[in-house]
Each structure stands twice: as C-alpha cells, then as structure tokens.
Design a protein around this motif. Structure first.
Motif, PDB file in Angstrom:
ATOM      1  N   VAL A   1      47.333  34.356  49.136  1.00  0.00           N
ATOM      2  CA  VAL A   1      45.885  34.111  49.194  1.00  0.00           C
ATOM      3  C   VAL A   1      45.405  33.367  47.953  1.00  0.00           C
ATOM      4  O   VAL A   1      44.612  32.422  48.040  1.00  0.00           O
ATOM      5  CB  VAL A   1      45.124  35.453  49.363  1.00  0.00           C
TER       6      VAL A   1
ATOM      7  N   VAL B   1      31.767  48.916  42.328  1.00  0.00           N
ATOM      8  CA  VAL B   1      32.253  49.989  41.447  1.00  0.00           C
ATOM      9  C   VAL B   1      31.455  49.998  40.145  1.00  0.00           C
ATOM     10  O   VAL B   1      31.146  51.057  39.595  1.00  0.00           O
ATOM     11  CB  VAL B   1      33.764  49.821  41.169  1.00  0.00           C
TER      12      VAL B   1
ATOM     13  N   ARG C   1      33.949  44.493  45.840  1.00  0.00           N
ATOM     14  CA  ARG C   1      34.235  45.876  45.498  1.00  0.00           C
ATOM     15  C   ARG C   1      34.104  46.117  43.996  1.00  0.00           C
ATOM     16  O   ARG C   1      33.594  47.147  43.558  1.00  0.00           O
ATOM     17  CB  ARG C   1      35.668  46.166  45.969  1.00  0.00           C
ATOM     18  N   VAL C   2      34.545  45.144  43.214  1.00  0.00           N
ATOM     19  CA  VAL C   2      34.432  45.243  41.756  1.00  0.00           C
ATOM     20  C   VAL C   2      32.967  45.375  41.351  1.00  0.00           C
ATOM     21  O   VAL C   2      32.601  46.220  40.536  1.00  0.00           O
ATOM     22  CB  VAL C   2      35.081  44.015  41.060  1.00  0.00           C
TER      23      VAL C   2
ATOM     24  N   PHE D   1      41.580  48.041  46.589  1.00  0.00           N
ATOM     25  CA  PHE D   1      41.757  47.651  47.987  1.00  0.00           C
ATOM     26  C   PHE D   1      43.126  48.117  48.499  1.00  0.00           C
ATOM     27  O   PHE D   1      43.245  48.704  49.567  1.00  0.00           O
ATOM     28  CB  PHE D   1      41.652  46.131  48.054  1.00  0.00           C
ATOM     29  N   TRP D   2      44.168  47.873  47.718  1.00  0.00           N
ATOM     30  CA  TRP D   2      45.526  48.243  48.144  1.00  0.00           C
ATOM     31  C   TRP D   2      45.747  49.756  48.119  1.00  0.00           C
ATOM     32  O   TRP D   2      46.608  50.267  48.816  1.00  0.00           O
ATOM     33  CB  TRP D   2      46.567  47.540  47.277  1.00  0.00           C
TER      34      TRP D   2
ATOM     35  N   TYR E   1      39.886  39.985  39.560  1.00  0.00           N
ATOM     36  CA  TYR E   1      40.429  40.160  40.903  1.00  0.00           C
ATOM     37  C   TYR E   1      41.444  41.303  40.923  1.00  0.00           C
ATOM     38  O   TYR E   1      41.500  42.074  41.888  1.00  0.00           O
ATOM     39  CB  TYR E   1      41.082  38.852  41.357  1.00  0.00           C
TER      40      TYR E   1
ATOM     41  N   ILE F   1      46.461  29.638  48.063  1.00  0.00           N
ATOM     42  CA  ILE F   1      45.795  28.743  49.028  1.00  0.00           C
ATOM     43  C   ILE F   1      44.913  27.683  48.339  1.00  0.00           C
ATOM     44  O   ILE F   1      44.995  26.506  48.675  1.00  0.00           O
ATOM     45  CB  ILE F   1      44.989  29.570  50.065  1.00  0.00           C
TER      46      ILE F   1
ATOM     47  N   VAL G   1      41.099  34.338  52.739  1.00  0.00           N
ATOM     48  CA  VAL G   1      40.423  34.342  51.442  1.00  0.00           C
ATOM     49  C   VAL G   1      39.236  35.316  51.455  1.00  0.00           C
ATOM     50  O   VAL G   1      39.007  36.042  50.488  1.00  0.00           O
ATOM     51  CB  VAL G   1      39.991  32.911  51.046  1.00  0.00           C
ATOM     52  N   VAL G   2      38.501  35.341  52.578  1.00  0.00           N
ATOM     53  CA  VAL G   2      37.350  36.245  52.646  1.00  0.00           C
ATOM     54  C   VAL G   2      37.814  37.712  52.629  1.00  0.00           C
ATOM     55  O   VAL G   2      37.309  38.527  51.865  1.00  0.00           O
ATOM     56  CB  VAL G   2      36.489  35.959  53.895  1.00  0.00           C
ATOM     57  N   VAL G   3      38.826  38.020  53.460  1.00  0.00           N
ATOM     58  CA  VAL G   3      39.258  39.416  53.558  1.00  0.00           C
ATOM     59  C   VAL G   3      40.001  39.875  52.299  1.00  0.00           C
ATOM     60  O   VAL G   3      39.686  40.920  51.737  1.00  0.00           O
ATOM     61  CB  VAL G   3      40.164  39.624  54.797  1.00  0.00           C
ATOM     62  N   PHE G   4      40.970  39.074  51.853  1.00  0.00           N
ATOM     63  CA  PHE G   4      41.830  39.550  50.774  1.00  0.00           C
ATOM     64  C   PHE G   4      41.403  39.100  49.385  1.00  0.00           C
ATOM     65  O   PHE G   4      41.976  39.525  48.395  1.00  0.00           O
ATOM     66  CB  PHE G   4      43.284  39.131  51.011  1.00  0.00           C
ATOM     67  N   TYR G   5      40.419  38.192  49.295  1.00  0.00           N
ATOM     68  CA  TYR G   5      39.940  37.822  47.967  1.00  0.00           C
ATOM     69  C   TYR G   5      38.506  38.287  47.734  1.00  0.00           C
ATOM     70  O   TYR G   5      38.237  39.043  46.809  1.00  0.00           O
ATOM     71  CB  TYR G   5      40.054  36.317  47.711  1.00  0.00           C
ATOM     72  N   PHE G   6      37.591  37.840  48.605  1.00  0.00           N
ATOM     73  CA  PHE G   6      36.183  38.121  48.321  1.00  0.00           C
ATOM     74  C   PHE G   6      35.818  39.593  48.536  1.00  0.00           C
ATOM     75  O   PHE G   6      35.007  40.137  47.795  1.00  0.00           O
ATOM     76  CB  PHE G   6      35.277  37.182  49.122  1.00  0.00           C
ATOM     77  N   THR G   7      36.420  40.239  49.533  1.00  0.00           N
ATOM     78  CA  THR G   7      36.110  41.655  49.730  1.00  0.00           C
ATOM     79  C   THR G   7      36.487  42.492  48.506  1.00  0.00           C
ATOM     80  O   THR G   7      35.656  43.255  48.018  1.00  0.00           O
ATOM     81  CB  THR G   7      36.798  42.190  51.004  1.00  0.00           C
ATOM     82  N   PRO G   8      37.719  42.355  47.992  1.00  0.00           N
ATOM     83  CA  PRO G   8      38.028  43.111  46.773  1.00  0.00           C
ATOM     84  C   PRO G   8      37.112  42.748  45.592  1.00  0.00           C
ATOM     85  O   PRO G   8      36.789  43.606  44.780  1.00  0.00           O
ATOM     86  CB  PRO G   8      39.474  42.704  46.451  1.00  0.00           C
ATOM     87  N   LEU G   9      36.688  41.477  45.539  1.00  0.00           N
ATOM     88  CA  LEU G   9      35.834  41.042  44.435  1.00  0.00           C
ATOM     89  C   LEU G   9      34.467  41.736  44.507  1.00  0.00           C
ATOM     90  O   LEU G   9      33.937  42.203  43.499  1.00  0.00           O
ATOM     91  CB  LEU G   9      35.659  39.523  44.502  1.00  0.00           C
TER      92      LEU G   9
ATOM     93  N   ILE H   1      50.989  39.000  49.978  1.00  0.00           N
ATOM     94  CA  ILE H   1      49.646  38.648  50.472  1.00  0.00           C
ATOM     95  C   ILE H   1      48.784  38.130  49.321  1.00  0.00           C
ATOM     96  O   ILE H   1      48.143  37.081  49.425  1.00  0.00           O
ATOM     97  CB  ILE H   1      48.963  39.863  51.147  1.00  0.00           C
TER      98      ILE H   1
ATOM     99  N   GLY I   1      39.859  44.582  41.583  1.00  0.00           N
ATOM    100  CA  GLY I   1      39.418  44.741  42.968  1.00  0.00           C
ATOM    101  C   GLY I   1      40.562  44.975  43.926  1.00  0.00           C
ATOM    102  O   GLY I   1      40.517  45.874  44.774  1.00  0.00           O
ATOM    103  N   ILE I   2      41.624  44.171  43.796  1.00  0.00           N
ATOM    104  CA  ILE I   2      42.711  44.274  44.762  1.00  0.00           C
ATOM    105  C   ILE I   2      43.477  45.584  44.574  1.00  0.00           C
ATOM    106  O   ILE I   2      44.024  46.127  45.524  1.00  0.00           O
ATOM    107  CB  ILE I   2      43.662  43.041  44.696  1.00  0.00           C
TER     108      ILE I   2
END
Lengths: 276, 259
Positions: free
Chosen positions: B142, A32, A28-29, B123-124, B116, B145, A18-26, B138, B119-120
């Motif tokens: 995620v 930006v 990032r928003v 990221f991708w 989200y 979860i 969740v931290v890597v694939f959810y919060f990191t991209p968030l 993925i 952001g993703i």
C-alpha cells in the motif's frame, strides 16, 4: 460499459487499498489522540505544559532549520553546476545524486557511525595526524544528527531545484548579458529570482521530510539528542502513552499540511513531486 | 550567447565537492568490511574475508535477507498491479476527480512514516495481523503504490495517446490495447516503478519496528538491532552487499531509461 466507468474500474483497486489500509489507520491516530486516556483535548494541553515535550519540539525545530538551510545552500550549488555541466558531466553528477538517494538509509547511517564515533575513523585520522589530542564529539549530539540529515536530504533538495533551473529560459540570461549586465548581476537579478519558486519548494520539502525523520536522528543522536519522531516511538513503545504519542503525531501532520497549504499558494505542488 | 551565466571554476569545484560528500562516506564500508580486526576499523595488518564468512554462515542474517526478499517481491507485485492500473485510469480520465486521486496518492509520501506506524499497529491488533507476513506485505504494498503511480504517470505523460486510440479504432479490446500497446510503450517507467516499489519495501524499517517482532524479522530490522547493540564488522559486510545491490538496480534503471 462507458469509457469513464472503465477508467474508474482501473483506479478502484489502488484507491480502495490506500483508503482502507492507509487512511483508515491514519484517522485512527487522530481519534486516539483525543480519546485516550480520556475523551477531550487533555493531550494537546501538554504541548503548553510539559517541559520534556517542549524541549523535544525545540530541538526538532532547531535541527530542522539548520538541516534545511545547509541542505538548500549545498543543493542550490550542485543544481546550478549540474544545470550548466556538459552532458557527460551531467550524467556523472546525476549518478552521484541518485546513488545516495537509492541507498539504504540504514547503510548510510552505519557509514556515518563508523566515521564519526569517538573511536571512529575521522577521530583516529585526526589524532594520528597530530591535529587533536582528544577525540572530538562528532555524534550523539546535534552536530552528528545534522551531518547525517543533510547527507540524507541533499538529493531530495537537488532534484526539485534542478527541475526548476532547467526550465529557466537561457535566452533571458543572454538578453541580460546583451543589455550590458555583468555575470554576477545577471545571476542575482535574473537567474536567482527565476529559480526562487524552486528554492522555496525544495526548502519546504526538505523541512517536511526532516520534521518526521526517525532513523538517522535516532542512530546518530544516540538517545542524547532526541527529535520528535524518536520521542513518539519512545512514548508509545516504552511508556505506552498512546494518547501523547498520537497527539504529537497529529500535531506534526497539522504543521506539515499547513506548510503545504502555504506553499500551494506560491507554486504548483505537483511539479515538486514530479507528478507533472 | 550560450551559457550566459556559466559557473566559474571555483563554483564548479565546490559543486563536485558536495557530490564527493554524498558518495565518499558510503564507500568507507568497503575497506571496513575487509578489516582483520574484530571491531570497526580499517584493515591493519592485511585484509580478511572473515566477516563475509560470518555473514554467509549466519542463519539469522541469511534468514532476514530471505524474509526481506520474499516480502519485497510480493509487495512489489501488488503495488505494481494496483499502481499501474490506477495511473492509467487517471491518465485516461484526466478530470478533476482523477487529479484528486493522484494528489491523494502523494499523502503517504508526505506524512511521516512514524505517524502511519502508530495507526497501522492499532489496526493490525484488531485484524490479528501483527507479526505476520500478510500484515507486512499489505503495508509495504500500500505504501509502495504512490511511488508506482508517480513513476508510471510520468511515463504516460510522454506516451502518445493517439497510439491507444488507433489500437482501439482498429478493433482491439481494452485489455488487448493495454497489454499490446500501452504497457510496452511505457516499459521503462514500469521498470523504474518496480525498482522503486521493491527498494521501498526492502528498506522499510519504521513500520516493521511496530508491526513485527519475532516471526517476521526483516533485514532492516536486523541491521537496526546490530547498529544499536553490537557494532561488529559483519555489519560492514552487510552494508557492502546492500551498496552493490543498489548499484546494480540503479544501473538497470539508467540503462532501461536511456533506450
């Protein structure tokens, strides 16, 4: 290895994902929104200067307020009847609440399109009954969006309200009646105040979900009534203005967390999400 | 003095009327899918199964159904494994830190998906995972979860912790206790969690609109294009299939939970 250590090993994979694939991209928003096209808060200034953005925000606010008000009224009614129904009645009603909740949001929007459009089934029926001559404009406007949204939000309002009403002690109501209050008075002065935290919680929840809702408003609004989520999609996909899109996204998150913070001072948030 | 404020007859009727408003509009897809016309309408001169034939003879629709199923299964397995372990870990700890983890898990449910999705996507781009199965799986795992953590946590709240202690004191290892005592004890919660995680992936559109384009074209994406471009009755046939699937999953869930 200690028990505490083991428990954290259990938690680790989900937390890491969740931290890597959810919060990191968030995060990032957020980044930006203050770094594209140039470092600074220029994007945020548009909230005060851009007429199209203000129009979208006002439309969004209006639709969300109407949706929340209508949803709460209807959800309160259903939760109230549900709480006092016989076990068999409760089971049937629960199916009526859960079925739409679990139903694909696209299927629900599609069903509303077949019913509401100009050549749709409602207009055809009304014309053949002679009640109207011209088809009514039931979608591609705020009416259609609100109908579709209320339909989506109702189960999300009913469930927390029902949970709140179930926890009301029946003996309090009996005591009120026993002391001579009428049923209306008992409802207004005992039941309603006791269910108020649930009502506020459900209201904030529905409002938050309405605010960022994309699919149903986009389909039933048909590009004519545009809410903020669709506007973000358009800004980023069509005109590639990432700075503006992420700025609106960040603003939305800020509003949502401000609302939740306010709510947390009134009720325990965990009860709202069934986490407790 | 049971039911001191029983709702009156008219109130009850209004309550049921709202339930009808919830359920009836969805049922309209059944007659429309059987129409004998080429546009969205009720059957006029008889019913026709032509639109179902179109659906099952169409490689694009079938391909999308297959893709969504494949992605949904993988995402569910990952979300279930990680989410169940996380819920059990938090339940064992019950400290302020584990409460914080559970609160953190609510964020993906609260934050609008469109936020989200932005952001993703970025990221991708960096990870070169745009328009890949891995990328979509993925994301769906995620974001699935949290639903698993909530459902399993609810089940654990009703599970007697002394059973676990008994197993441990009788010499069972951590894994034995997990497989033989805890997991069987919360089985209904696990079934619910898995159904939630699957539906979440099976139905997800907003992120897919951003991170997938050609190679991955899921069922919601195809329905979305269908609604926006050509509203033909094949869509109604698809909708019927989805309604039936939901009814099956809901029935499974209610049956398992009643036991």
């Amino acid at each position: 290895m200690s028990e505490r250590r083991k428990a954290w090993l259990f938690i680790a994979p989900a937390l890491a994902m969740v931290v890597v694939f959810y919060f990191t991209p968030l995060v990032r928003v957020l980044w930006v929104s203050v770094s594209e096209p140039a470092l600074g808060f220029d994007n945020y200034a548009m909230l005060f200067t851009s007429a199209p953005i203000q129009r979208v925000l006002i439309t969004t606010a209006r639709i969300c307020v109407f949706t929340t008000a209508i949803t709460l009224g209807l959800a309160y009614l259903v939760a109230y009847v549900l709480t006092h129904a016989s076990p068999a009645g409760q089971r049937l009603m629960m199916i009526g609440v859960l079925l739409p909740l679990w139903m694909s949001v696209l299927v629900r929007a599609f069903a509303w399109v077949t019913l509401l459009r100009r050549e749709g089934l409602i207009n055809k029926a009304l014309i053949s009954l002679g009640m109207i001559d011209e088809p009514l404009a039931l979608m591609w406007n705020e009416v259609g969006v609100t109908i579709g949204m209320v339909h989506y939000m109702l189960p999300l309002g009913i469930l927390p309200l029902w949970a709140a009403m179930r926890s009301i002690d029946n003996r309090l109501l009996a005591a009120s009646r026993g002391l001579g209050a009428g049923s209306l008075q008992t409802f207004l002065r005992v039941f309603l105040p006791l269910s108020l935290p649930g009502l506020i919680g459900a209201g904030v929840l529905v409002f938050i979900f309405s605010l960022g809702f994309f699919i149903t408003p986009a389909i039933l609004g048909g590009g004519k009534t545009i809410m903020v989520a669709e506007y973000i999609n358009h800004t980023v996909h069509e005109s590639l203005r990432w700075g503006v899109g992420t700025m609106l996204a960040t603003t939305m998150i800020a509003i949502i967390f401000a609302l939740l913070f306010g709510l947390s001072r009134i009720i325990d948030l965990r009860t709202l999400f069934g986490a407790k | 003095m049971e039911g001191a404020v029983r709702p009156t007859g008219p109130t009850r009727s209004l309550g049921w009327l709202v339930i009808c408003f919830l359920v009836l509009p969805i049922t309209i897809v059944f007659p429309v899918s059987l129409t004998d016309r080429r546009y969205l309408s009720l059957p006029q001169d008889g019913i026709s199964f032509e639109h179902y034939a179109n659906l099952f003879g169409n490689r694009e629709w079938l391909g999308s159904i297959g893709q969504s199923f494949y992605i949904g299964i993988f995402a569910t397995v990952i979300a279930m494994a990680a989410g169940t372990l996380c819920a059990i870990g938090c339940w064992r700890l019950s400290t302020r830190a584990s409460e914080f983890v559970r609160a953190l898990m609510l964020v993906p449910i609260i934050v609008p998906t469109i936020v989200y999705a932005l952001g993703i996507y970025r990221f991708w781009v960096d990870f070169r995972l745009l328009d890949t199965y891995t990328g979509v799986i993925i994301v769906h795992a995620v974001t699935g979860i949290p639903y698993v953590v909530i459902t399993v946590s609810t089940a654990l709240a009703g599970f007697d912790a002394r059973l676990e202690q008994a197993a441990r004191s009788l010499g069972a290892s951590t894994w034995q206790t997990l497989w033989r005592v805890v997991l069987p004890g919360i089985l209904p919660g696990l079934v619910s969690g898995a159904i939630f995680a699957f539906i979440h992936s099976w139905d997800e559109l907003v992120v897919v609109l951003f991170i997938a384009s050609r190679a991955v074209f899921t069922l919601p994406r195809r329905i979305w294009d269908g609604i926006n471009e050509h509203l033909d009755p094949t869509m109604a046939a698809v909708a019927v299939i989805l309604v039936l699937l939901t009814v099956v999953l809901l029935t499974v869930d209610l049956t398992v939970r009643r036991k």
